[in-house]
Design an enzyme around this catalytic site. Sequence first.
Site, PDB file in Angstrom:
ATOM      1  CD  GLU B 212      41.130  35.030  39.609  1.00 46.54           C
ATOM      2  OE1 GLU B 212      41.569  36.144  39.285  1.00 46.54           O
ATOM      3  OE2 GLU B 212      40.057  34.863  40.170  1.00 46.54           O
ATOM      4  CG  HIS B 250      37.945  37.251  41.614  1.00 43.76           C
ATOM      5  ND1 HIS B 250      38.800  36.998  40.569  1.00 43.76           N
ATOM      6  CD2 HIS B 250      37.483  38.489  41.435  1.00 43.76           C
ATOM      7  CE1 HIS B 250      38.840  38.062  39.795  1.00 43.76           C
ATOM      8  NE2 HIS B 250      38.056  38.985  40.295  1.00 43.76           N
TER       9      HIS B 250
END
Lengths: 379, 294
Positions: B212, B250
């Site tokens: 990611e 995140h």
Amino acid sequence: MDLFEYQGKQYFARYGIAVSPGDVADTVEAAIAVAERVGYPVVVKAQVKVGGRGKAGGVKLANNVDEVRTHAGNILGLDIKGHVVRRLWIERSSDIAKEYYASFTLDRPNKTHLGMLSAQGGVEIEIVAEENPEAIAFLSIDPVRGLDLATSRRWVAEAELDEVAREQTAELLVKLYDCYTEGDCDLAEINPLILTPEGVVHALDAKVTLDENASFRHPEWEAFREDEFEDPREKMAKAKGLNYIGLDGTVGIIANGAGLAMSTLDVVNQVGGTAANFLDIGGGANADVMAAALELINADPKVKSIFVNIFGGITRVDEVAQGVLEALERVKITSPIVLRLDGTNAEAGRALLAPHVSANLMTEPTMLDAARRAVALAK
Amino acid sequence: MSIFVDEHTKVIVQGLTGGQGRFHGLRNRDYGTQVVGGVTPGKGGADVEGIPVFNSVREAVDATGASASFVVVPPKFAANAIIEAAEGGITFIVCITEGIPARDEAVTYNRLVEEFPGVRLLGPNCPGIISPGKCNIGITSGDIALAGGPVGIVSRSGTLTYQALHELSQQGVGQTTCVGIGGDPVPGTNFIDCLAAFQADPETKAVMMIGEIGGSEEERAAEWIKLNMTKPVVAYVAGVTAPPGRKMGHAGAIISGSKGTAQAKMEALRDAGVHVCANPTEAGAKMVDIVRAM
């Protein structure tokens, strides 16, 4: 959380880092009162969380009360790259002999802290790093051992700061490191760190990003949260404890987990749609969280359809389904909802929803199918 | 074979008496994992559906011979729990806790490296590890995994880890081990650790990697793959449409300046000979093709 300059300076001051005497002002009258108190000349500085405010006319020198009145009046309400100035920082003007740069941040590849120090401050450090990387002294710091004064002294020498500034800067850097670590900053940056003609070193600007995961040990951060959000949707999300970022599209997105939420945005985009938001309801989301998420997305007038993409792990899909049903009872959701449910307790979740399936509530077996359906409904 | 854990791995759960610890600890045991004990200070002597609870990791290890720990405690206690596990003799620690301050993670990681070089930490903020049919430590739903290999999975994102398992299992392609390394800024185990273990594992024939935005771990992994990896790798990177400067959930998922974009990561991986796919479904289909052609 990014801090405003004035908040950053207040935070620096807690750790004993020297900043110019000054205060905030939200009105012209308050600006004059601060200027009279700290003494002329003063600098009137727009408080916005965006770079390039000097060029946009957001930083002005004022030598007397009339100039403060003029500049404060002009800067308050000024639009700087979409950020409207609502608050000023007024501080005593400093004469500058030299401008340095200092910062601490996490060096993710090396899993240590990284200090950057340069005798060439006042300009964008990215530009210095690109054009003249040897002008920056990098210091890798073991998070277990920290930064001591002896190391800091060697560092300022290596950065070739002016002799007169070295001892003061070495001491200041230890304090800045304390602020960065004890203060739980993701970034603590001073640019410029100045040396005055009188030989005094102090911070002329402050760029601080706080690590919100550490909020539990910093009750003092509450004061910083005011004026934090520009987007009313994000303000509402924060109040409900949701991880939300407003975007400009028409498909409302709810997913569990940051990766899946990002991926959902990507897939919606790939099948020809646009996402209205990023919303990660997080691990262990229950019915209340799901209901709050739906209400939040429903309040966005741009949303034409809602794509709920859940892959249960720590999140239990039956609880998510329950939340959808509860939300539908609590508020009138104006856009059709497309759900894709998999993972922990998915069977039970789908069974809960089955009797309620309609033109406004439907399930799809895969992420791609659900994305296509949601995008079609948004057109 | 599997990497890091197998059917002989004995696991204790730090936080077994809490809501999440109980739910997932029991689920791990139901899956067939040898969950031999729990640790909650002050609750030693109790049990959770037959699993004995101890006051400290040291006591639990002495009594059960456990080598792995599943840490499921709130963020403010997590760093201490990890260090306690290492001090107590645990060599493989899985921490799923989300929301640990980056400073605590940095200190904990470096303490492990300096004081406990034989200890591996997986996470924090990760879904854990599952070796289908053998061992499941963490929060992954066991029924979405399929035993028998030949694919190894490594992922930075929790839910996308499940998605990857699901895409393969649905097509009848099994996994040797699936490792969720987590999306935090200071992960205990990184892509390269897992890629190297998969490369060395004779039963793993191909690897699926889910990255990611943010950081440079994918780029570093690409470099490593280029030099060392002989097995085929399929990758997907989430966050192509993520706006710069915004943390996407995140703590590590942020594009700062021109660094950390999905595009840059995909390019680096492609350059290393990795099959880069546009979404998890495509990645799954690509991997199925590769496995069927073997």
